[in-house]
Design a protein around this motif. Sequence first.
Motif, PDB file in Angstrom:
ATOM      1  N   LEU A 165     -21.198 -29.319  54.324  1.00  0.00           N
ATOM      2  CA  LEU A 165     -21.726 -30.090  53.208  1.00  0.00           C
ATOM      3  C   LEU A 165     -23.244 -30.244  53.306  1.00  0.00           C
ATOM      4  O   LEU A 165     -23.953 -30.227  52.294  1.00  0.00           O
ATOM      5  N   ARG A 166     -23.735 -30.386  54.538  1.00  0.00           N
ATOM      6  CA  ARG A 166     -25.176 -30.525  54.741  1.00  0.00           C
ATOM      7  C   ARG A 166     -25.897 -29.229  54.356  1.00  0.00           C
ATOM      8  O   ARG A 166     -26.941 -29.258  53.710  1.00  0.00           O
ATOM      9  N   ARG A 167     -25.340 -28.092  54.767  1.00  0.00           N
ATOM     10  CA  ARG A 167     -25.940 -26.808  54.418  1.00  0.00           C
ATOM     11  C   ARG A 167     -25.885 -26.570  52.917  1.00  0.00           C
ATOM     12  O   ARG A 167     -26.827 -26.042  52.310  1.00  0.00           O
ATOM     13  N   ARG A 168     -24.763 -26.945  52.316  1.00  0.00           N
ATOM     14  CA  ARG A 168     -24.617 -26.777  50.871  1.00  0.00           C
ATOM     15  C   ARG A 168     -25.634 -27.619  50.120  1.00  0.00           C
ATOM     16  O   ARG A 168     -26.229 -27.166  49.128  1.00  0.00           O
ATOM     17  N   ALA A 169     -25.834 -28.859  50.587  1.00  0.00           N
ATOM     18  CA  ALA A 169     -26.813 -29.738  49.949  1.00  0.00           C
ATOM     19  C   ALA A 169     -28.227 -29.192  50.115  1.00  0.00           C
ATOM     20  O   ALA A 169     -29.039 -29.257  49.203  1.00  0.00           O
ATOM     21  N   ALA A 170     -28.530 -28.646  51.315  1.00  0.00           N
ATOM     22  CA  ALA A 170     -29.845 -28.091  51.579  1.00  0.00           C
ATOM     23  C   ALA A 170     -30.093 -26.855  50.708  1.00  0.00           C
ATOM     24  O   ALA A 170     -31.205 -26.647  50.197  1.00  0.00           O
ATOM     25  N   ALA A 171     -29.045 -26.059  50.496  1.00  0.00           N
ATOM     26  CA  ALA A 171     -29.182 -24.855  49.683  1.00  0.00           C
ATOM     27  C   ALA A 171     -29.430 -25.199  48.222  1.00  0.00           C
ATOM     28  O   ALA A 171     -30.088 -24.449  47.493  1.00  0.00           O
ATOM     29  N   GLY A 172     -28.921 -26.359  47.792  1.00  0.00           N
ATOM     30  CA  GLY A 172     -29.078 -26.762  46.403  1.00  0.00           C
ATOM     31  C   GLY A 172     -30.331 -27.574  46.137  1.00  0.00           C
ATOM     32  O   GLY A 172     -30.607 -27.943  45.001  1.00  0.00           O
ATOM     33  N   ALA A 173     -31.118 -27.861  47.208  1.00  0.00           N
ATOM     34  CA  ALA A 173     -32.323 -28.653  47.053  1.00  0.00           C
ATOM     35  C   ALA A 173     -33.408 -27.835  46.377  1.00  0.00           C
ATOM     36  O   ALA A 173     -33.452 -26.601  46.494  1.00  0.00           O
ATOM     37  N   PRO A 174     -34.341 -28.485  45.654  1.00  0.00           N
ATOM     38  CA  PRO A 174     -35.445 -27.757  45.011  1.00  0.00           C
ATOM     39  C   PRO A 174     -36.292 -27.039  46.040  1.00  0.00           C
ATOM     40  O   PRO A 174     -36.388 -27.449  47.188  1.00  0.00           O
ATOM     41  N   ALA A 175     -36.910 -25.938  45.649  1.00  0.00           N
ATOM     42  CA  ALA A 175     -37.775 -25.171  46.553  1.00  0.00           C
ATOM     43  C   ALA A 175     -38.867 -26.058  47.101  1.00  0.00           C
ATOM     44  O   ALA A 175     -39.549 -26.768  46.353  1.00  0.00           O
ATOM     45  N   GLY A 176     -39.051 -25.997  48.406  1.00  0.00           N
ATOM     46  CA  GLY A 176     -40.077 -26.806  49.064  1.00  0.00           C
ATOM     47  C   GLY A 176     -39.628 -28.206  49.360  1.00  0.00           C
ATOM     48  O   GLY A 176     -40.345 -28.974  49.979  1.00  0.00           O
ATOM     49  N   GLY A 177     -38.410 -28.590  48.905  1.00  0.00           N
ATOM     50  CA  GLY A 177     -37.905 -29.944  49.163  1.00  0.00           C
ATOM     51  C   GLY A 177     -37.333 -30.063  50.534  1.00  0.00           C
ATOM     52  O   GLY A 177     -37.036 -29.084  51.203  1.00  0.00           O
ATOM     53  N   ARG A 178     -37.155 -31.319  50.966  1.00  0.00           N
ATOM     54  CA  ARG A 178     -36.592 -31.589  52.289  1.00  0.00           C
ATOM     55  C   ARG A 178     -35.434 -32.549  52.123  1.00  0.00           C
ATOM     56  O   ARG A 178     -35.500 -33.444  51.339  1.00  0.00           O
TER      57      ARG A 178
END
Length: 216
Positions: free
Chosen positions: A203-216
């Motif tokens: 879920l963490r990886r999925r959320a990170a993949a869906g984050a805006p470019a350059g986001g954290r």
Amino acid sequence: METLETWQAWKRRVLPALAVVYTRYLLGGAFVFASIIKLKGHRFTRLSGAAEPIHSAWHFFETLYKSGLYWQFLGAAQCLAGFLLLTQRFATLGALLFLPIIANVFVITLSYEFGGTPVITGLMLLANALLLAWDWPTLRGLVGRPALPLVPGPQARLWEAVGWALFAFTAGYRYYTDAYNFLLWAGVCTAVGALGLLAAWYLRRRAAAGAPAGGR
């Protein structure tokens, strides 16, 4: 405000939050495991301790067992504390209830000949103290200081679901069998905990993949 923001940031750190979650699972699971046999009105072992010396640990536990209602009351208190810890949502209340019980158990293991058991109960007492320290910003309202609001940790619903699964398996297994296999119980609980960790990673990886470019 700065204190609140610092606490919230610390509570959202992955490794400390995971350590707290799995410490709750470990302590809560151990208490639920030990409590069901008392609720059923059975001894820890199949052997009676009535013939043991009166100052021995086994005679002491035989006396507790023979008390009947008190023996089951101990089991109910342990089960409730363990359940609350496993739920994660009510873990602060569980840690508060756990403290006097594990402190009492620790002193009992010091008072009788239990071999290395005081080391185990002492570590459980220390772990519970650390859980209370983790929740101290919320608990400090008990001593007249402003309490900070409870902040759900990352993926709180997932950890609640894992806790419910651990409680259901542990309580069900101990209810339906007296001649338990400890390795089987521990193995299944470890597998459930590992699946929860794997799901959290996914879920963490999925959320990170869906984050805006350059986001954290």
